[in-house]
Scaffold this active site. Structure first.
Site, PDB file in Angstrom:
ATOM      1  CB  SER A 237      -0.893   0.006   1.242  1.00 43.38           C
ATOM      2  OG  SER A 237      -1.459   1.299   1.394  1.00 43.38           O
TER       3      SER A 237
ATOM      4  CG  HIS B  24      -3.945  -1.447  -1.475  1.00 43.37           C
ATOM      5  ND1 HIS B  24      -5.080  -2.178  -1.750  1.00 43.37           N
ATOM      6  CD2 HIS B  24      -4.283  -0.622  -0.452  1.00 43.37           C
ATOM      7  CE1 HIS B  24      -6.050  -1.821  -0.938  1.00 43.37           C
ATOM      8  NE2 HIS B  24      -5.597  -0.874  -0.128  1.00 43.37           N
TER       9      HIS B  24
ATOM     10  CG  ASP C 116      -5.101   2.627   0.927  1.00 40.47           C
ATOM     11  OD1 ASP C 116      -6.070   1.840   0.866  1.00 40.47           O
ATOM     12  OD2 ASP C 116      -3.976   2.293   1.350  1.00 40.47           O
TER      13      ASP C 116
ATOM     14  CG  MET D 254      -8.156   7.323   2.456  1.00 39.93           C
ATOM     15  SD  MET D 254      -7.338   7.328   4.064  1.00 39.93           S
ATOM     16  CE  MET D 254      -6.551   5.718   4.042  1.00 39.93           C
TER      17      MET D 254
ATOM     18  CG  HIS E 176      -9.259   0.297  -0.276  1.00 40.87           C
ATOM     19  ND1 HIS E 176      -8.661   0.126   0.955  1.00 40.87           N
ATOM     20  CD2 HIS E 176     -10.595   0.270  -0.043  1.00 40.87           C
ATOM     21  CE1 HIS E 176      -9.596   0.004   1.873  1.00 40.87           C
ATOM     22  NE2 HIS E 176     -10.776   0.098   1.302  1.00 40.87           N
TER      23      HIS E 176
ATOM     24  CG  MET F 144     -11.210   3.467   2.322  1.00 41.47           C
ATOM     25  SD  MET F 144      -9.632   3.411   3.174  1.00 41.47           S
ATOM     26  CE  MET F 144      -8.529   3.462   1.772  1.00 41.47           C
TER      27      MET F 144
ATOM     28  CG  MET G 153     -11.722  -2.539   5.385  1.00 45.01           C
ATOM     29  SD  MET G 153     -10.224  -2.121   4.483  1.00 45.01           S
ATOM     30  CE  MET G 153      -9.250  -1.272   5.716  1.00 45.01           C
TER      31      MET G 153
ATOM     32  CG  ASP H 195      -6.222  -2.677   3.313  1.00 43.29           C
ATOM     33  OD1 ASP H 195      -5.128  -2.432   3.860  1.00 43.29           O
ATOM     34  OD2 ASP H 195      -6.866  -1.827   2.649  1.00 43.29           O
TER      35      ASP H 195
HETATM   36  C1  DX5 Z   1      -6.193   1.737   5.733  1.00 46.08           C
HETATM   37  C2  DX5 Z   1      -5.811   1.410   4.314  1.00 46.08           C
HETATM   38  C3  DX5 Z   1      -4.719   0.430   4.212  1.00 46.08           C
HETATM   39  C4  DX5 Z   1      -3.423   0.879   4.822  1.00 46.08           C
HETATM   40  C5  DX5 Z   1      -2.791  -0.334   5.414  1.00 46.08           C
HETATM   41  O1  DX5 Z   1      -7.403   2.359   5.768  1.00 46.08           O
HETATM   42  O2  DX5 Z   1      -6.908   0.905   3.598  1.00 46.08           O
HETATM   43  O3  DX5 Z   1      -4.514   0.006   2.868  1.00 46.08           O
HETATM   44  O4  DX5 Z   1      -2.532   1.439   3.919  1.00 46.08           O
HETATM   45  O5  DX5 Z   1      -1.646   0.037   6.090  1.00 46.08           O
HETATM   46  P1  DX5 Z   1      -0.954  -0.954   7.130  1.00 46.08           P
HETATM   47  O6  DX5 Z   1      -0.535  -2.169   6.341  1.00 46.08           O
HETATM   48  O7  DX5 Z   1       0.186  -0.181   7.653  1.00 46.08           O
HETATM   49  O8  DX5 Z   1      -1.975  -1.291   8.168  1.00 46.08           O
HETATM   50 ZN    ZN Z   2      -6.476  -0.031   1.616  1.00 46.48          ZN
END
Ligand code: DX5
Ligand code: ZN
Length: 228
Positions: free
Chosen positions: A8, A31, A33, A35, A64, A66, A135, A173
């Protein structure tokens, strides 16, 4: 199906994303993220950065999302170059229509469940998906502690996949690391997102290799995998 390791970039240096993408050569997917500061209390990146990243790396992008209203925004991430797009079940107004649209545009369609969202109401919807993301932390931040209490949900989801004979990837994740990846694999996960465990390591490429070896060994002795 083979184990897949998806670093990620949330834990990478955002000012050097192209270099950071290359630093995990050998990873299956990157990956990404997204947000929006509404669905989760954090803000990261959007379509223009995904477009640039897609040009900067040969590793396929696993986006991903969010965000609220993925029905409106998710298709743009396919157009931006994502090979897989994950929306949240809690945010989608019409998950079947959205999954079909993502597939029709040429990407893999995936749906994510926050820790408090059960899998059971979505059993009939699973054939519409290429991947389900469970998650293992509350979404929003990297570096959080893995939630052990999600292991039964991973197990139940793997059972549903077997029951329906689906070719559905099961991604975990949040808090996935050398200390937790074997438990995830044993419970039934086959796609592993790791942020801090990869980008926090001195050698991110070696961290990916080590996580893969651990996950493969744990899968090799797992009941769910032996039965297939
Ligand atoms: C959290 C993200 C993850 C995050 C995971 O909301 O969706 O993808 O990057 O990070 P680690 O592996 O450090 O928990
Ligand atoms: Zn993620």
């Amino acid at each position: 199906m083979a184990v897949q390791i998806n670093p990620s970039i949330l834990s990478a240096d955002f000012a050097r994303l192209a270099d950071e993408a290359r630093a995990v050569h050998g990873a299956d997917w990157l990956h990404v993220d997204v947000m929006d500061n509404h669905f989760v209390p954090n803000l990261t990146l959007g379509v223009p950065v995904v477009e640039s990243l897609a040009r900067a790396t040969d590793t396929p992008l696993d986006c991903h999302l969010m965000m609220t209203d993925p029905d409106r925004w998710a298709p743009q991430y396919v157009e931006a170059g994502a090979g897989s797009v994950t929306f949240h079940a809690e945010a989608a107004a019409a998950p079947v229509r959205l999954a079909r649209e993502i597939r029709a545009k040429g990407a893999r369609a995936s749906m994510a469940l926050k820790p408090a969202t059960p899998i059971e109401p979505y059993e009939d919807l699973l054939p519409e998906l290429d991947m389900l993301l469970i998650m293992t932390v509350e979404p929003g931040f990297g570096g959080q502690a893995f939630l052990d209490i999600m292991l039964p949900k991973i197990r139940r989801t793997r059972e549903l996949i077997g029951k329906h004979g689906l070719d559905l990837w099961l991604q975990v994740d949040g808090g996935v690391s050398a200390a937790t990846i074997e438990r995830c694999a044993e419970a039934g996960a086959d796609v592993f997102v790791a942020g801090s465990a990869v980008y926090g390591a001195d050698d991110p490429e070696a961290a990916v290799r080590a996580l893969r070896t651990q996950a493969e060994e744990a899968t090799g002795t797992a009941g769910w995998a032996c039965a297939h």
